[in-house]
Design an enzyme around this catalytic site. Structure first.
Site, PDB file in Angstrom:
ATOM      1  N   HIS A  47       0.856  36.255 -41.001  1.00 21.72           N
ATOM      2  CA  HIS A  47      -0.291  35.606 -41.639  1.00 21.72           C
ATOM      3  C   HIS A  47       0.171  34.595 -42.684  1.00 21.72           C
ATOM      4  CE1 HIS A  47      -3.250  39.014 -40.405  1.00 21.72           C
ATOM      5  NE2 HIS A  47      -3.154  38.075 -39.491  1.00 21.72           N
ATOM      6  N   GLU A 133      -3.449  44.909 -37.762  1.00 22.86           N
ATOM      7  CA  GLU A 133      -2.601  46.106 -37.704  1.00 22.86           C
ATOM      8  C   GLU A 133      -3.434  47.354 -37.445  1.00 22.86           C
ATOM      9  OE1 GLU A 133       0.142  48.956 -40.499  1.00 22.86           O
ATOM     10  OE2 GLU A 133       0.059  46.826 -41.051  1.00 22.86           O
TER      11      GLU A 133
END
EC number: 1.17.7.4
Length: 320
Positions: A47, A133
């Site tokens: 990210h 995740e």
């Protein structure tokens, strides 16, 4: 010419890239070097816009779902955050050459959840909904096998089928303090609950938060280099606020800085999330150097020497 005001920058150490992020970026770069462009990547490999844009310029193509990829023999890389089991199954059904860049510490959580499931336990996942995740960990097991716990209130409200047959795992990038609070509630309510042998929150998350805790009380403002969708970066900003830092901001580049927030400051803390490159830290220091007479100090909370090799298919000995 007016003299520049003095400003002390306190650098948090460790900061920036962790071993899992380095491995993921190396995976895409090694695939590009070995197989040429394009290399498809499901979701942002990490990210961070700077990293993603850099890899895109080298020939990586980022997609959110495999349906966006045409039939191809090009490599398809799964991001560091991990993916549900359905994703590699889909890739196999389309004969894709897939390469899994999931962080080994995330894979550890997947394995823990699978072991608990095999032993017939109800599984709780402490984490943030919709984070990739968490989506990946939930997707390791059949629907309904894992219950997401986001807050201490969730932990208080949870009603298990069998309070003596419970287990929990956690997202790797959470707030240490928030998670400890949730775990305390679970252990008080369910003394026999099984947890990880070693904390699921990864070493890099732990160390970066520890460094911010040391620095935040002694600075007038704290800058965290990181993306808005980076969980570990957002947690660093929150930790700084909790430690009494009145100005704690998350920025992706020096151009994002709102200089009005830093008027009159004497000491500035600076750190970076685990997916943020050091070059951006240097860029921000350069921007402050144009306006202030800088002195720099580093405060360290831990030494890091972790290293994760790239997936086996990309290693030099893979063809041997």
């Amino acid at each position: 010419m007016l003299a520049k005001s003095p400003l002390k920058i306190v650098l948090c150490s460790p900061r920036g890239f962790c071993a899992g992020v380095v491995r993921a970026i190396d995976t895409v770069e090694r695939a590009l070097a070995l197989y040429g462009a394009p290399v498809y990547v499901r979701h942002e490999i990490v990210h961070n816009k700077y990293v993603v844009d850099s890899l895109r310029a080298k020939g990586a193509i980022f997609v959110e779902e495999l349906e966006e990829i045409p039939d191809t023999k090009a490599p398809v890389v799964f991001s560091a955050h991990g993916v549900p089991k359905s994703v590699p199954e889909h890739a196999l059904s389309r004969n894709f050459f897939s390469i899994d860049a999931t962080c080994p510490l995330v894979t550890k959580v997947h394995r823990e959840a699978a072991i608990h499931f095999k032993r017939g336990r109800e599984i709780l996942l402490i984490g943030h909904s919709h984070h990739p995740e968490v989506v990946g960990t939930l997707g390791q097991l059949p629907a309904g096998a894992v219950t997401l716990i986001e807050t201490a209130a969730d932990a208080e409200a949870y009603q298990p089928k069998d309070p003596n047959n419970l287990a929990f795992v956690t997202q790797t990038t959470l707030s240490i303090d928030d998670t400890a609070g949730i775990v305390t509630v679970l252990r008080e309510r369910f003394p026999n609950i099984s947890g990880p042998h070693k904390e699921d929150i990864c070493y890099a998350t732990t160390n970066r938060q520890a460094a911010v805790k040391k620095v935040a009380p002694v600075v007038d403002a704290m800058i965290v280099v990181g993306a808005p969708n980076s969980s570990n970066s957002q947690r660093l900003r929150e930790v700084a606020e909790r430690e009494g830092c009145k100005v704690a901001v998350l920025v992706q580049r020096a151009s994002d800085l709102d200089w009005s927030q830093f008027e009159g400051i004497k000491v500035l803390g600076l750190t970076a999330g685990a997916s943020a490159p050091e070059v951006i830290v240097e860029e921000i220091m350069g921007a402050f150097a144009e306006r202030f007479d800088l002195s720099v100090e580093t405060v360290s909370a831990a030494e890091e020497n972790e290293f994760f090799p790239v997936p086996r298919v990309l290693r030099p000995d893979a063809a041997e």
